[in-house]
Scaffold this motif. Sequence first.
Motif, PDB file in Angstrom:
ATOM      1  N   GLY A 218      -3.355   1.558   2.139  1.00 32.91           N
ATOM      2  CA  GLY A 218      -2.016   0.983   2.122  1.00 32.91           C
ATOM      3  C   GLY A 218      -0.939   1.800   2.799  1.00 32.91           C
ATOM      4  O   GLY A 218       0.125   1.999   2.228  1.00 32.91           O
ATOM      5  N   THR A 219      -1.216   2.225   4.029  1.00 34.27           N
ATOM      6  CA  THR A 219      -0.168   2.937   4.765  1.00 34.27           C
ATOM      7  C   THR A 219      -0.148   2.452   6.207  1.00 34.27           C
ATOM      8  O   THR A 219      -1.206   2.201   6.800  1.00 34.27           O
ATOM      9  CB  THR A 219      -0.360   4.468   4.710  1.00 34.27           C
ATOM     10  OG1 THR A 219       0.608   5.074   5.583  1.00 34.27           O
ATOM     11  CG2 THR A 219      -1.744   4.926   5.109  1.00 34.27           C
ATOM     12  N   SER A 220       1.054   2.342   6.750  1.00 32.77           N
ATOM     13  CA  SER A 220       1.196   1.908   8.151  1.00 32.77           C
ATOM     14  C   SER A 220       1.018   3.093   9.094  1.00 32.77           C
ATOM     15  O   SER A 220       1.113   2.926  10.302  1.00 32.77           O
ATOM     16  CB  SER A 220       2.569   1.276   8.355  1.00 32.77           C
ATOM     17  OG  SER A 220       3.579   2.253   8.118  1.00 32.77           O
TER      18      SER A 220
ATOM     19  N   TYR B  12     -12.793   5.786   5.076  1.00 35.03           N
ATOM     20  CA  TYR B  12     -12.580   4.365   4.785  1.00 35.03           C
ATOM     21  C   TYR B  12     -11.083   4.104   4.763  1.00 35.03           C
ATOM     22  O   TYR B  12     -10.317   4.920   4.230  1.00 35.03           O
ATOM     23  CB  TYR B  12     -13.174   4.002   3.407  1.00 35.03           C
ATOM     24  CG  TYR B  12     -14.651   4.276   3.313  1.00 35.03           C
ATOM     25  CD1 TYR B  12     -15.578   3.308   3.677  1.00 35.03           C
ATOM     26  CD2 TYR B  12     -15.118   5.522   2.871  1.00 35.03           C
ATOM     27  CE1 TYR B  12     -16.947   3.574   3.598  1.00 35.03           C
ATOM     28  CE2 TYR B  12     -16.472   5.791   2.800  1.00 35.03           C
ATOM     29  CZ  TYR B  12     -17.382   4.814   3.160  1.00 35.03           C
ATOM     30  OH  TYR B  12     -18.732   5.074   3.089  1.00 35.03           O
ATOM     31  N   TYR B  13     -10.675   2.953   5.303  1.00 33.91           N
ATOM     32  CA  TYR B  13      -9.237   2.609   5.369  1.00 33.91           C
ATOM     33  C   TYR B  13      -9.058   1.197   4.813  1.00 33.91           C
ATOM     34  O   TYR B  13      -9.582   0.238   5.372  1.00 33.91           O
ATOM     35  CB  TYR B  13      -8.773   2.709   6.818  1.00 33.91           C
ATOM     36  CG  TYR B  13      -7.362   2.242   7.137  1.00 33.91           C
ATOM     37  CD1 TYR B  13      -6.288   2.429   6.256  1.00 33.91           C
ATOM     38  CD2 TYR B  13      -7.089   1.642   8.364  1.00 33.91           C
ATOM     39  CE1 TYR B  13      -5.004   2.011   6.600  1.00 33.91           C
ATOM     40  CE2 TYR B  13      -5.805   1.228   8.713  1.00 33.91           C
ATOM     41  CZ  TYR B  13      -4.769   1.416   7.829  1.00 33.91           C
ATOM     42  OH  TYR B  13      -3.498   1.003   8.167  1.00 33.91           O
ATOM     43  N   ILE B  14      -8.343   1.104   3.698  1.00 37.61           N
ATOM     44  CA  ILE B  14      -8.113  -0.190   3.042  1.00 37.61           C
ATOM     45  C   ILE B  14      -6.673  -0.618   3.307  1.00 37.61           C
ATOM     46  O   ILE B  14      -5.727   0.075   2.915  1.00 37.61           O
ATOM     47  CB  ILE B  14      -8.317  -0.057   1.513  1.00 37.61           C
ATOM     48  CG1 ILE B  14      -9.734   0.399   1.184  1.00 37.61           C
ATOM     49  CG2 ILE B  14      -7.971  -1.374   0.809  1.00 37.61           C
ATOM     50  CD1 ILE B  14      -9.921   0.792  -0.291  1.00 37.61           C
ATOM     51  N   ASP B  15      -6.498  -1.768   3.947  1.00 36.12           N
ATOM     52  CA  ASP B  15      -5.140  -2.271   4.199  1.00 36.12           C
ATOM     53  C   ASP B  15      -5.289  -3.705   4.725  1.00 36.12           C
ATOM     54  O   ASP B  15      -6.066  -3.935   5.647  1.00 36.12           O
ATOM     55  CB  ASP B  15      -4.429  -1.391   5.250  1.00 36.12           C
ATOM     56  CG  ASP B  15      -2.930  -1.631   5.299  1.00 36.12           C
ATOM     57  OD1 ASP B  15      -2.161  -0.666   5.151  1.00 36.12           O
ATOM     58  OD2 ASP B  15      -2.519  -2.799   5.499  1.00 36.12           O
ATOM     59  N   PRO B  16      -4.569  -4.666   4.139  1.00 37.48           N
ATOM     60  CA  PRO B  16      -4.730  -6.055   4.595  1.00 37.48           C
ATOM     61  C   PRO B  16      -4.224  -6.256   6.017  1.00 37.48           C
ATOM     62  O   PRO B  16      -4.633  -7.202   6.694  1.00 37.48           O
ATOM     63  CB  PRO B  16      -3.895  -6.868   3.597  1.00 37.48           C
ATOM     64  CG  PRO B  16      -2.963  -5.890   2.962  1.00 37.48           C
ATOM     65  CD  PRO B  16      -3.635  -4.550   3.017  1.00 37.48           C
TER      66      PRO B  16
ATOM     67  N   LEU C 176     -11.493  -1.705   5.733  1.00 35.61           N
ATOM     68  CA  LEU C 176     -11.652  -2.818   4.792  1.00 35.61           C
ATOM     69  C   LEU C 176     -10.316  -3.561   4.817  1.00 35.61           C
ATOM     70  O   LEU C 176      -9.335  -3.108   4.206  1.00 35.61           O
ATOM     71  CB  LEU C 176     -11.974  -2.306   3.381  1.00 35.61           C
ATOM     72  CG  LEU C 176     -13.215  -1.412   3.232  1.00 35.61           C
ATOM     73  CD1 LEU C 176     -13.363  -0.916   1.794  1.00 35.61           C
ATOM     74  CD2 LEU C 176     -14.471  -2.152   3.645  1.00 35.61           C
ATOM     75  N   PRO C 177     -10.226  -4.686   5.541  1.00 41.90           N
ATOM     76  CA  PRO C 177      -8.926  -5.329   5.766  1.00 41.90           C
ATOM     77  C   PRO C 177      -8.511  -6.247   4.609  1.00 41.90           C
ATOM     78  O   PRO C 177      -8.313  -7.441   4.776  1.00 41.90           O
ATOM     79  CB  PRO C 177      -9.156  -6.115   7.065  1.00 41.90           C
ATOM     80  CG  PRO C 177     -10.612  -6.432   7.043  1.00 41.90           C
ATOM     81  CD  PRO C 177     -11.311  -5.356   6.267  1.00 41.90           C
TER      82      PRO C 177
END
Length: 234
Positions: free
Chosen positions: A177-179, A199-203, A215-216
Amino acid sequence: MAEVKLPKLVVLTGAGVSAESGIKTYRDAGGLWENYPVMEVASAAGFNRNPALIHDFYNARRAELVKAQPNDAHRALAELEKWYDVTVITQNVDNLHERAGSSNVLHLHGELMKIRSMKHPERVCELTPDNLTTSLDTRDPYGDPVRPHIVFFQEAVPNIEPAAKLMEQADVVVIIGTSMAVYPAAGLIHYARRGVPVYYIDPRPVPVPDGITVLPVKATEGMRQLIEILRPKP
Ligand code: OAD
């Protein structure tokens, strides 16, 4: 008995991990920086120009925070301590990681629930839930005027060095959750050792270097998926 050494998991979180707790992010549509002039409410120069405005801005953030609860993503990070030596490096000024049970939390941009003496910056005090409002008239227990314990734009980030060291030691890295718009925090990812899974979680993920698993999805869903990936295999 030999001590079991757990693998080191280092997590870098941004505003998105707290979005599902009802805390506004900064740069999303409807985010804080769409509604407040960032350089007036979050910079050292802004604080010099109009400190009352900044006190009010952070009073509003505290009022929002005390109504919020940790969400399943915060809780899942705390749960990972069963299997990993977890450190959360957060850009967030909220205390939701701590309230969810995470043991090691390093705040890069300060903490909403703390204030700092204007005369002796090393004197930091915790605000109590019954007294969350500060103003130009607020004094610390020594009688000094105070400011929010927040890193303003144009100020150094004192915790960046320990954060970089933690990243260098990581066996697994998770970003949530970071831009990745604000440095030096966004540069931390480059301290991870080559070959370490990231791993990078962010929609709405920003472009990241090859090799990072994206993981979008939202933080809570992403953490549900990640727990399955990171769960030790029998
Ligand atoms: P931003 O507001 O720049 O970015 C928030 C990120 O969260 C975006 O990439 C969103 O796509 C993502 N997001 C939104 N909802 C989400 C959800 N439910 N689950 C997961 N991700 C979601 O926030 P930061 O990157 O944290 O500093 O901003 C960094 C710094 O800029 C902040 O610490 C703050 C700000 O200016 C200071 O004020 C010092």
